[in-house]
Design a protein around this motif. Structure first.
Motif, PDB file in Angstrom:
ATOM      1  N   ARG C   6       0.850  -1.200   0.000  1.00 21.00           N
ATOM      2  CA  ARG C   6       0.000   0.000   0.000  1.00 21.00           C
ATOM      3  C   ARG C   6       0.886   1.250   0.000  1.00 21.00           C
ATOM      4  NH1 ARG C   6      -3.228   1.900   5.393  1.00 21.00           N
ATOM      5  NH2 ARG C   6      -4.328   3.720   4.540  1.00 21.00           N
ATOM      6  N   LEU C  45      15.224   4.104   4.343  1.00 20.49           N
ATOM      7  CA  LEU C  45      14.672   4.471   5.658  1.00 20.49           C
ATOM      8  C   LEU C  45      13.325   3.780   5.887  1.00 20.49           C
ATOM      9  CD1 LEU C  45      15.382   8.343   5.628  1.00 20.49           C
ATOM     10  CD2 LEU C  45      16.565   6.591   6.970  1.00 20.49           C
ATOM     11  N   GLY C  90       5.154  -1.363  15.550  1.00 19.99           N
ATOM     12  CA  GLY C  90       4.616  -2.731  15.526  1.00 19.99           C
ATOM     13  C   GLY C  90       3.236  -2.818  16.152  1.00 19.99           C
ATOM     14  N   VAL C  92       0.811  -0.745  15.718  1.00 22.17           N
ATOM     15  CA  VAL C  92      -0.223  -0.104  14.887  1.00 22.17           C
ATOM     16  C   VAL C  92      -1.070  -1.187  14.222  1.00 22.17           C
ATOM     17  CG1 VAL C  92      -0.660   1.301  12.836  1.00 22.17           C
ATOM     18  CG2 VAL C  92       1.116   1.989  14.474  1.00 22.17           C
TER      19      VAL C  92
ATOM     20  N   MET D  27       5.346   6.953   1.117  1.00 17.64           N
ATOM     21  CA  MET D  27       5.837   5.682   1.686  1.00 17.64           C
ATOM     22  C   MET D  27       5.134   4.513   0.982  1.00 17.64           C
ATOM     23  SD  MET D  27       7.254   6.289   5.073  1.00 17.64           S
ATOM     24  CE  MET D  27       7.688   7.855   5.798  1.00 17.64           C
ATOM     25  N   VAL D  28       5.825   3.355   1.002  1.00 15.41           N
ATOM     26  CA  VAL D  28       5.161   2.130   0.506  1.00 15.41           C
ATOM     27  C   VAL D  28       5.378   1.058   1.566  1.00 15.41           C
ATOM     28  CG1 VAL D  28       7.201   1.203  -0.694  1.00 15.41           C
ATOM     29  CG2 VAL D  28       4.888   0.593  -1.477  1.00 15.41           C
ATOM     30  N   GLN D  29       4.372   0.210   1.719  1.00 14.06           N
ATOM     31  CA  GLN D  29       4.449  -0.785   2.797  1.00 14.06           C
ATOM     32  C   GLN D  29       5.065  -2.073   2.253  1.00 14.06           C
ATOM     33  OE1 GLN D  29       0.756  -1.556   4.779  1.00 14.06           O
ATOM     34  NE2 GLN D  29       1.748  -2.886   6.294  1.00 14.06           N
ATOM     35  N   GLY D  31       8.516  -3.032   3.561  1.00 14.15           N
ATOM     36  CA  GLY D  31       9.758  -3.260   4.299  1.00 14.15           C
ATOM     37  C   GLY D  31       9.678  -4.545   5.116  1.00 14.15           C
ATOM     38  N   PRO D  32      10.739  -4.771   5.925  1.00 14.27           N
ATOM     39  CA  PRO D  32      10.725  -5.984   6.784  1.00 14.27           C
ATOM     40  C   PRO D  32       9.547  -5.906   7.758  1.00 14.27           C
ATOM     41  CG  PRO D  32      12.558  -4.511   7.350  1.00 14.27           C
ATOM     42  CD  PRO D  32      11.935  -3.954   6.122  1.00 14.27           C
ATOM     43  N   ILE D  34       7.218  -5.680  10.939  1.00 12.27           N
ATOM     44  CA  ILE D  34       7.453  -4.984  12.218  1.00 12.27           C
ATOM     45  C   ILE D  34       6.257  -5.250  13.133  1.00 12.27           C
ATOM     46  CG2 ILE D  34       6.525  -2.831  11.207  1.00 12.27           C
ATOM     47  CD1 ILE D  34       8.509  -1.331  13.128  1.00 12.27           C
ATOM     48  N   GLY D  35       6.515  -6.004  14.192  1.00 15.79           N
ATOM     49  CA  GLY D  35       5.449  -6.310  15.162  1.00 15.79           C
ATOM     50  C   GLY D  35       4.206  -6.838  14.477  1.00 15.79           C
ATOM     51  N   GLN D  36       3.048  -6.379  14.991  1.00 13.38           N
ATOM     52  CA  GLN D  36       1.773  -6.902  14.444  1.00 13.38           C
ATOM     53  C   GLN D  36       1.281  -6.036  13.295  1.00 13.38           C
ATOM     54  OE1 GLN D  36       0.269  -6.669  18.587  1.00 13.38           O
ATOM     55  NE2 GLN D  36      -0.790  -8.589  18.093  1.00 13.38           N
ATOM     56  N   PHE D  37       2.085  -5.052  12.889  1.00 16.31           N
ATOM     57  CA  PHE D  37       1.623  -4.160  11.821  1.00 16.31           C
ATOM     58  C   PHE D  37       1.754  -4.817  10.459  1.00 16.31           C
ATOM     59  CE2 PHE D  37       0.473  -0.481   9.598  1.00 16.31           C
ATOM     60  CZ  PHE D  37       1.424  -0.151   8.636  1.00 16.31           C
ATOM     61  N   GLY D  38       2.756  -5.666  10.293  1.00 17.72           N
ATOM     62  CA  GLY D  38       2.995  -6.281   8.983  1.00 17.72           C
ATOM     63  C   GLY D  38       4.253  -5.693   8.389  1.00 17.72           C
ATOM     64  N   ALA D  39       4.309  -5.648   7.053  1.00 18.81           N
ATOM     65  CA  ALA D  39       5.507  -5.070   6.431  1.00 18.81           C
ATOM     66  C   ALA D  39       5.624  -3.607   6.861  1.00 18.81           C
ATOM     67  CB  ALA D  39       5.357  -5.152   4.908  1.00 18.81           C
ATOM     68  N   LEU D  41       6.731   0.454   6.718  1.00 17.87           N
ATOM     69  CA  LEU D  41       6.632   1.494   5.683  1.00 17.87           C
ATOM     70  C   LEU D  41       8.039   1.925   5.274  1.00 17.87           C
ATOM     71  CD1 LEU D  41       3.813   3.633   7.332  1.00 17.87           C
ATOM     72  CD2 LEU D  41       3.604   2.268   5.233  1.00 17.87           C
ATOM     73  N   ARG D  42       8.282   1.951   3.959  1.00 14.77           N
ATOM     74  CA  ARG D  42       9.600   2.366   3.441  1.00 14.77           C
ATOM     75  C   ARG D  42       9.430   3.684   2.703  1.00 14.77           C
ATOM     76  NH1 ARG D  42      12.198   1.484  -1.528  1.00 14.77           N
ATOM     77  NH2 ARG D  42      10.478   0.126  -2.206  1.00 14.77           N
ATOM     78  N   LEU D  43      10.375   4.612   2.933  1.00 13.82           N
ATOM     79  CA  LEU D  43      10.325   5.940   2.293  1.00 13.82           C
ATOM     80  C   LEU D  43      10.731   5.822   0.827  1.00 13.82           C
ATOM     81  CD1 LEU D  43      11.585   9.179   3.969  1.00 13.82           C
ATOM     82  CD2 LEU D  43      11.971   8.805   1.547  1.00 13.82           C
ATOM     83  N   ILE D  44       9.858   6.268  -0.091  1.00 15.83           N
ATOM     84  CA  ILE D  44      10.194   6.107  -1.521  1.00 15.83           C
ATOM     85  C   ILE D  44      10.259   7.440  -2.255  1.00 15.83           C
ATOM     86  CG2 ILE D  44       9.251   3.766  -1.776  1.00 15.83           C
ATOM     87  CD1 ILE D  44       6.667   5.043  -2.864  1.00 15.83           C
TER      88      ILE D  44
END
Lengths: 140, 409, 133, 115
Positions: C6, C45, C90, C92, D27-29, D31-32, D34-39, D41-44
């Motif tokens: 997304r 980043l 994490g 969120v 941003m696009v989701q 990345g590696p 992270i916790g329960q959020f999932g992939a 967000l990576r800055l693009i």
């Protein structure tokens, strides 16, 4: 900034140079005193017709007496700049003095709940109010 | 359909809740000085608050987002914070004026100096806000405030010159001997008293407090479309009685006692008692609304939990802000600044600050992501935009007029 | 879980949004975002945390308002560190018109000032714990 | 590094010409996890341009109905924005609020509107 504004707006009284400014301040003084006198008349009318509470009438008349006294105090603190203003001042003082003393007598009577004498004390107010309003219109 | 009692209660509360110390002071002073030459401003102001409050209530009901949450989102953190500081300062000033107004009403009934009552009023305001549930608190003082309807009946009782009144209202002219700047200064003060921003903060947060949803839009509409105009009518009644009794005598009111004179002349002790009770209830109710609005605005900007629908322990910072606001308001009145003068400044500054919070609400009321099919209709957008422009003109003109006329002095 | 891949504009969609905890309680706002470089390529980043509370907001505003907030928040905060409170990304759960979290706010660093206000002032007042009527 | 340190930075190309200030970050989701959020967000990329009141008001999204006047006032600002792919960024100097990018300002195209 707001403090500066409040100072400007409160119309602090400084020395008055021109008689024109003095005259308009005199007219304003007459107008405010006439308002206090008229308020007192209405309060006395309500009290003598048993249409208000004693304490409410006492409070209203205390306010009119204080207002008239304050207005006179501010006016007397302004130095008349010239002879013509001197004349104006004494002319207005002839009205302010009886008005203030009558309102003070009314306040005392109202505080004692002495409704009968209030009507008697208030008798000259109508004429005074008219003269003050005429003075205001003449010098505005 | 929400039951009829709920709807009726909402309307009655809106009527009583509309009038506060600002309306009482502004309407009386304007009536005594200009007769009904400024009555049209009450119509403009009441219509304005109806548009603003209806939008804010609808946005809160549909998106669950009260005004100051939206202000920050739509204007950004920086502009939002400046907006918060301005709105909070003006709401605090209004809170102090309301506390002063309650004390003046008691002074008028007891002839005991109002300053003695001020600390007591502050404490009772806090206790009521802390203990009473939201709806009980809001409805109680709104309903008692209806006692002000005695001013409406007083008009008939005083046998006015109806034709003269109608003429002065329909052909507004600046009376001889009054400057145009003073006329427009009083117009802005009257508009500020009718369109008080805190009423919208309170109205939209109240929608969330009472957990409004789509089904409650009917209440939002009836409160605004019936309650507010009747509230405006009460303000008009105050103006009329002053125009009938005070203006001809040349009385320029600067005390509550002068505002109550016409009713006591018309109905005697009973009328005066009703007027005093009405004034007390309206100003006390407004004190509750303003201190809560102080809490709402700050908490909603910073995102803290707020509201009386949760246990006080669950919204500690909100209640701390409400407590500190009441304390600050009480101390401000205890500085012996004249509460009537304080009221005049609060309503004029309120008028100047209106666009700050009006704009974000107007924006969100147009956002389909938040409102779905309940976005503003074309007609309401047109009217809302006209008011936005009017409010911008007012806010530009306020400070200069304040200085030129020495606050209408 | 969010739909992978997304795309969103962080300033518009995340900044200044309301944080809502797992119990539906309001837990502050997204005052700033923490960006951390990845180990293998420092140029890349990732968003690793939400920064919330007056400390974070102060840094972002700068100017007079920022310093005012900074002083207020430093005095309120009872811990020694001067960095703003963090909400690990994490926790969120969902990014919508508000940001929903998986955890209750009591477990977050950002709740320290709230707890301080509760213990030192509100809890001392009678009826603080009563359920709303 | 904080997001707020990027916002407001002046974006300057190889020849020192400015593309305006950063007012948002894309941003696009992917990345590696992270916790329960999932992939994560990576800055693009960076959204750069004159101060975009339109974006903040919401007018660059299709969802805003009106009012007409505000749309006109705010609308003009947002279309002038430009998109800078993160790959082009040479150096980021948060203290100096300055970001240097490769290539030229003229090659930058407006950002595609988000859903």
């Amino acid at each position: 900034m707001t403090l500066l504004l409040l100072l400007v707006v409160s119309g602090c009284t400084g020395p008055v140079r021109s008689s024109g400014v003095y005259e308009s301040k005199a007219a304003n003084t007459a107008r405010k005193t006439a308002s206090a006198v008229a308020t007192a008349e209405l309060a006395v009318q309500a009290a003598t017709h048993d249409r208000t509470f004693g304490r409410t009438a006492a409070q209203t008349l205390a306010e009119t007496a204080r207002d008239a006294g304050d207005v006179q105090g501010i006016f007397d603190s302004i130095q008349p700049p010239d002879r013509r203003s001197d004349q104006l001042r004494s002319q207005l003082d002839d009205l302010l003095q009886p008005a203030v003393s009558t309102l003070e007598d009314l306040r005392t009577a109202a505080r004692r709940g002495d409704v009968e004498s209030m009507a008697r004390i208030a008798a000259p107010l109508e004429k005074l109010a008219g003269e003050l309003q005429d003075f205001d219109e003449a010098h505005r | 359909m929400k039951n009829l009692v709920q709807v009726a209660l909402g309307v009655l509360t809106a009527i009583g809740g509309f009038v506060d110390i600002g309306d009482i002071v502004a309407s009386t002073a304007t009536g005594a000085r200009f007769g009904l030459a400024l009555a049209w401003v009450l119509v403009v102001g009441t219509t304005g608050i109806m548009i603003f409050a209806e939008m804010a209530g609808r946005v809160a009901a549909i998106s669950g987002r009260p005004v100051f949450d939206l202000v920050r989102e739509r204007l950004g953190a920086g502009m939002g914070l400046a907006n918060l500081l301005a709105s909070f300062f003006i709401t605090l000033l209004t809170l102090a004026a309301e506390i002063g107004g309650v004390a003046l009403a008691i002074e008028l009934a007891t002839s005991v100096n109002y300053l003695l009552w001020v600390p007591l009023v502050g404490i009772v305001v806090w206790v009521v806000v802390w203990r009473l549930p939201f709806e009980t608190m809001d409805n109680t003082f709104g309903l008692i405030g209806l006692a002000l309807v005695v001013f409406l009946f007083a008009i008939w009782r005083l046998h006015p010159d109806w034709a003269g009144l109608a003429h002065s209202a329909l052909h507004p002219t600046v009376p001889q001997g009054e400057g145009h700047p003073t006329y427009w200064y009083f117009a802005i003060a009257l508009l500020g008293s009718a369109m008080s921003p805190y009423e919208v903060f309170f109205f939209s947060s109240g929608a969330v407090e009472q957990r409004w949803t789509r089904r409650d839009l009917i209440i939002n509409r009836t409160n605004v479309l019936i309650g507010f105009p009747l509230g405006g009518l009460l303000a008009l009644a105050l103006m009329c009685t002053a125009a009938i009794v005070l203006q001809p005598q040349g009385v320029d009111p600067s005390h509550l006692s002068q505002a109550a004179l016409p009713v006591s002349l018309a109905f005697g002790k009973l009328g005066l008692a009703l007027a005093l009770i009405g004034i007390f209830a309206c100003t006390f109710g407004a004190a509750l609304e303003t201190c809560l609005s102080c809490g709402y605005t700050v908490a909603q900007y910073f995102g803290w939990q707020w509201g009386k629908f949760v246990k006080p322990a669950q919204a500690p910072r909100f209640h701390v802000v409400v407590l500190l606001s009441i304390l600050a308001g009480t101390l401000l009145v205890l500085t012996t600044i004249d509460p009537i003068q304080l009221t005049e400044y609060s309503i004029v500054l309120a008028a100047a600050a209106l666009p700050l919070t009006y704009l974000p609400v107007l924006l969100v009321a147009n956002d389909r992501d938040y409102m779905g099919d309940k976005v503003n209709s074309g007609a309401s957008n047109l009217l809302a935009t006209v008011y936005l422009l009017l409010l911008l003109v007012v806010s530009v003109a306020t400070i200069p007029l304040l200085v030129v006329t020495k606050a209408g002095g | 879980m969010q739909a992978a891949g997304r795309v969103l504009d962080a300033g518009l969609k995340l900044l200044d949004r309301q944080l809502i905890d797992s119990q539906g309680m309001l837990a502050g706002k997204v005052d700033d975002l923490e960006l951390t470089p990845s180990e293998d390529d420092p140029k890349v980043l990732y968003v690793t945390a939400i920064l919330a509370g007056p400390g974070a907001l102060a840094g972002r505003l700068g100017g007079r308002l920022g310093h005012l907030l900074e002083r207020v928040s430093n005095r309120l905060r009872d811990t020694a560190e001067d960095r703003p409170a963090r909400v690990p990304f994490g926790v969120v759960k969902r990014i919508g018109s508000a940001v929903d979290l998986w955890v209750a706010k009591e477990h977050l660093e950002t709740d320290r000032v709230e707890q301080w206000a509760r213990q030192t002032i509100i809890a001392k007042l009678p009826g603080a714990g009563d359920a709303p009527q | 590094m904080r997001l707020s340190e990027l916002l407001g930075c002046e974006v300057v190309d190889e020849r020192g010409r400015s593309a305006g200030k950063v007012h948002d970050v894309r941003m696009v989701q992917d990345g590696p996890p992270i916790g329960q959020f999932g992939a994560s967000l990576r800055l693009i990329g960076l959204i750069v341009g004159r101060h975009a009141i339109g974006a903040r008001f919401g007018y660059d999204r299709g969802a805003m109905k009106g009012p007409w006047l505000l749309r006109q006032l705010a609308g003009s600002g947002s279309r002038s924005g430009r998109y800078v792919d993160w790959e082009l960024v040479r150096s980021v100097d948060p203290a100096g609020a300055r970001i240097e990018i490769a290539g030229s300002v003229d090659d930058l195209s407006p950002p595609e509107p988000m859903p």
